[in-house]
Design an enzyme around this catalytic site. Structure first.
Site, PDB file in Angstrom:
ATOM      1  N   GLY A 209      22.331  -2.136   0.341  1.00  0.00           N
ATOM      2  CA  GLY A 209      23.326  -2.117   0.778  1.00  0.00           C
ATOM      3  C   GLY A 209      22.877  -3.125   2.458  1.00  0.00           C
ATOM      4  O   GLY A 209      23.794  -2.887   3.991  1.00  0.00           O
ATOM      5  N   LYS A 210      21.879  -3.937   2.759  1.00  0.00           N
ATOM      6  CA  LYS A 210      21.974  -5.184   3.651  1.00  0.00           C
ATOM      7  C   LYS A 210      23.393  -5.643   3.912  1.00  0.00           C
ATOM      8  O   LYS A 210      23.293  -5.882   4.912  1.00  0.00           O
ATOM      9  CB  LYS A 210      20.699  -5.765   2.728  1.00  0.00           C
ATOM     10  CG  LYS A 210      19.297  -5.276   2.562  1.00  0.00           C
ATOM     11  CD  LYS A 210      18.770  -6.967   2.141  1.00  0.00           C
ATOM     12  CE  LYS A 210      18.673  -7.250   1.298  1.00  0.00           C
ATOM     13  NZ  LYS A 210      18.954  -7.101   0.494  1.00  0.00           N
ATOM     14  N   THR A 211      24.350  -6.483   3.302  1.00  0.00           N
ATOM     15  CA  THR A 211      24.743  -7.321   2.827  1.00  0.00           C
ATOM     16  C   THR A 211      26.225  -6.222   4.011  1.00  0.00           C
ATOM     17  O   THR A 211      26.568  -6.271   4.790  1.00  0.00           O
ATOM     18  CB  THR A 211      25.926  -7.077   1.999  1.00  0.00           C
ATOM     19  OG1 THR A 211      25.009  -8.326   1.250  1.00  0.00           O
ATOM     20  CG2 THR A 211      27.099  -8.400   2.775  1.00  0.00           C
TER      21      THR A 211
ATOM     22  N   LYS B 145      23.148 -16.576   5.101  1.00  0.00           N
ATOM     23  CA  LYS B 145      21.922 -15.700   4.233  1.00  0.00           C
ATOM     24  C   LYS B 145      21.218 -17.174   3.904  1.00  0.00           C
ATOM     25  O   LYS B 145      21.689 -17.899   3.221  1.00  0.00           O
ATOM     26  CB  LYS B 145      23.591 -15.539   3.358  1.00  0.00           C
ATOM     27  CG  LYS B 145      22.339 -14.715   1.635  1.00  0.00           C
ATOM     28  CD  LYS B 145      22.293 -13.015   1.889  1.00  0.00           C
ATOM     29  CE  LYS B 145      21.996 -12.751   0.295  1.00  0.00           C
ATOM     30  NZ  LYS B 145      21.391 -11.212   0.546  1.00  0.00           N
TER      31      LYS B 145
ATOM     32  N   ASP C  57      28.061 -11.994  -1.296  1.00  0.00           N
ATOM     33  CA  ASP C  57      27.229 -11.884   0.014  1.00  0.00           C
ATOM     34  C   ASP C  57      27.424 -12.513   1.290  1.00  0.00           C
ATOM     35  O   ASP C  57      27.647 -12.395   2.352  1.00  0.00           O
ATOM     36  CB  ASP C  57      25.998 -11.099   0.086  1.00  0.00           C
ATOM     37  CG  ASP C  57      25.591 -10.483  -0.918  1.00  0.00           C
ATOM     38  OD1 ASP C  57      26.601  -9.773  -1.075  1.00  0.00           O
ATOM     39  OD2 ASP C  57      24.402  -9.775  -1.311  1.00  0.00           O
TER      40      ASP C  57
ATOM     41  N   GLU D 148      20.589 -12.022   6.859  1.00  0.00           N
ATOM     42  CA  GLU D 148      20.827 -11.524   6.478  1.00  0.00           C
ATOM     43  C   GLU D 148      19.390 -11.552   5.019  1.00  0.00           C
ATOM     44  O   GLU D 148      19.247 -12.575   4.323  1.00  0.00           O
ATOM     45  CB  GLU D 148      21.483 -11.164   5.709  1.00  0.00           C
ATOM     46  CG  GLU D 148      21.560  -9.679   4.264  1.00  0.00           C
ATOM     47  CD  GLU D 148      22.386  -9.656   3.452  1.00  0.00           C
ATOM     48  OE1 GLU D 148      22.400  -8.977   1.465  1.00  0.00           O
ATOM     49  OE2 GLU D 148      23.726 -10.183   3.893  1.00  0.00           O
ATOM     50  N   GLY D 149      18.122 -11.415   4.644  1.00  0.00           N
ATOM     51  CA  GLY D 149      17.204 -11.497   4.228  1.00  0.00           C
ATOM     52  C   GLY D 149      17.871 -11.270   2.137  1.00  0.00           C
ATOM     53  O   GLY D 149      18.628 -10.853   2.389  1.00  0.00           O
TER      54      GLY D 149
ATOM     55  N   GLY E   7      16.456  -9.282  -1.143  1.00  0.00           N
ATOM     56  CA  GLY E   7      15.944  -8.291  -2.073  1.00  0.00           C
ATOM     57  C   GLY E   7      14.691  -7.814  -0.456  1.00  0.00           C
ATOM     58  O   GLY E   7      15.955  -7.086   0.155  1.00  0.00           O
TER      59      GLY E   7
ATOM     60  N   ASN F 128      21.785   4.574   4.393  1.00  0.00           N
ATOM     61  CA  ASN F 128      23.361   4.186   3.828  1.00  0.00           C
ATOM     62  C   ASN F 128      23.220   5.171   1.958  1.00  0.00           C
ATOM     63  O   ASN F 128      22.089   4.258   1.448  1.00  0.00           O
ATOM     64  CB  ASN F 128      22.852   2.665   2.661  1.00  0.00           C
ATOM     65  CG  ASN F 128      24.744   2.045   2.640  1.00  0.00           C
ATOM     66  OD1 ASN F 128      25.515   2.801   2.936  1.00  0.00           O
ATOM     67  ND2 ASN F 128      23.957   1.038   1.486  1.00  0.00           N
TER      68      ASN F 128
END
Length: 227
Positions: free
Chosen positions: A15-17, A38, A55, A116-117, A119, A180
Site C-alpha cells: 500500500g505504498k501508493t 516515483k 502507481d 515513493e520507493g 518494493g 494498512n
C-alpha cells in the site's frame, strides 16, 4: 523550505501508493504545490507514446503540481519484476545521481514532494560487477524523513521491525508508520498492531482497515501528517 518525505514499505504490495496519494491529498489541504515522485516504476503499459505505471498515474492524479514525466518518474520500466532486473531487461542502468538531480529539480518548484520507493526498503535498483545500489541507498542520498507502510498480514511484525532496524541503522529518520490491512482475514489484527505500536520508534499515522474502494481523500481524512 520544501517539505519532503520518502514512503517505503515492509514489502511490495503493502500500500505504498495508497499512502503516498493520501499524503499528497492531505498536504494539498495546507500547501498549494504538492507533487509525487516515483523514481523507479517497474511494470508499465505503453500509453500515448510512453511507458506508464499505474502507481505513477495515481500519484499524478493526487498531485496539484504537474511536471514533465522525466522528473516525477525518471525510470519507467516495462517488466513487473525487481527494478534491477527490469532495468537490465530494458537495457537501462538506474543512476541514483540522476534520480537525486530530478528530486532536487522538483524541490525547486514544489511546496511538498512525496517520494515513493520501489518494493521494500532494500530492494535492488542497480547491479553490476563491483556495483550494487538499493532503495536504501537512494534514501540515504535524498536524506529526507521516511514513512513506513506496514502491510498488516501474517509476518508483518518481523518485516516491520527489520525495516525499522534497516532505516535507523543508516542514521535516517523514521517520521511515522501506517498500518494498512492487506489481509482482511488475518487473525489477531488488533494485537499485532498493538505490538507494533509498542516496538516501533515512531508514531502510527493511520490504521486503514481493508477497503480496496477507499479513495486517496478518504484515506487522507484519517491520516495524521508526520511533519
Amino acid at each position: 523550505m520544501t517539505l519532503s518525505l520518502f514512503v517505503t514499505g515492509t514489502d511490495t504490495g503493502v500500500g505504498k501508493t495508497q499512502a503516498s496519494t493520501a499524503l499528497l491529498r492531505a498536504y494539498a489541504r495546507q500547501h498549494a504545490r504538492c507533487v509525487g515522485m516515483k523514481p523507479v516504476a517497474a511494470g508499465c503499459d505503453w500509453v500515448d507514446g510512453q511507458w506508464l505505471n499505474e502507481d505513477v498515474a495515481a500519484m499524478r492524479a493526487a498531485s496539484t503540481l504537474k511536471v514533465p514525466p522525466v522528473f516525477d518518474n525518471p525510470y519507467a520500466l516495462p517488466d513487473p519484476v525487481s527494478p534491477h532486473l527490469a532495468a537490465r531487461l530494458a537495457g537501462e542502468q538506474i543512476d541514483l545521481a540522476h534520480i537525486e538531480a530530478s528530486f532536487h529539480a522538483l524541490r525547486q518548484h514544489a511546496d511538498v514532494v512525496v517520494v515513493e520507493g520501489a518494493g521494500g526498503f532494500i530492494v535492488p535498483l542497480h547491479e553490476a560487477p563491483g556495483e550494487w545500489a538499493t532503495s536504501a541507498d537512494l534514501a540515504l542520498r535524498l536524506q529526507i524523513p521516511l514513512v513506513m507502510v506496514v502491510g498488516v498480514r501474517l509476518g508483518c511484525l518481523n518485516h516491520a521491525l527489520l525495516t525499522q532496524e534497516a532505516i535507523l541503522s543508516r542514521g535516517l529518520t523514521l517520521a511515522g508508520w501506517i498500518a494498512n490491512v492487506v489481509d482482511p482475514d488475518m487473525p489477531q489484527q488488533a494485537a499485532n498492531i498493538s505490538t507494533l505500536q509498542a516496538r516501533l520508534h515512531a508514531p502510527m499515522l493511520a490504521h486503514w482497515a481493508w477497503d480496496p474502494a477507499a479513495t486517496a481523500d478518504q484515506r487522507a481524512d484519517c491520516l495524521t501528517l508526520p511533519i
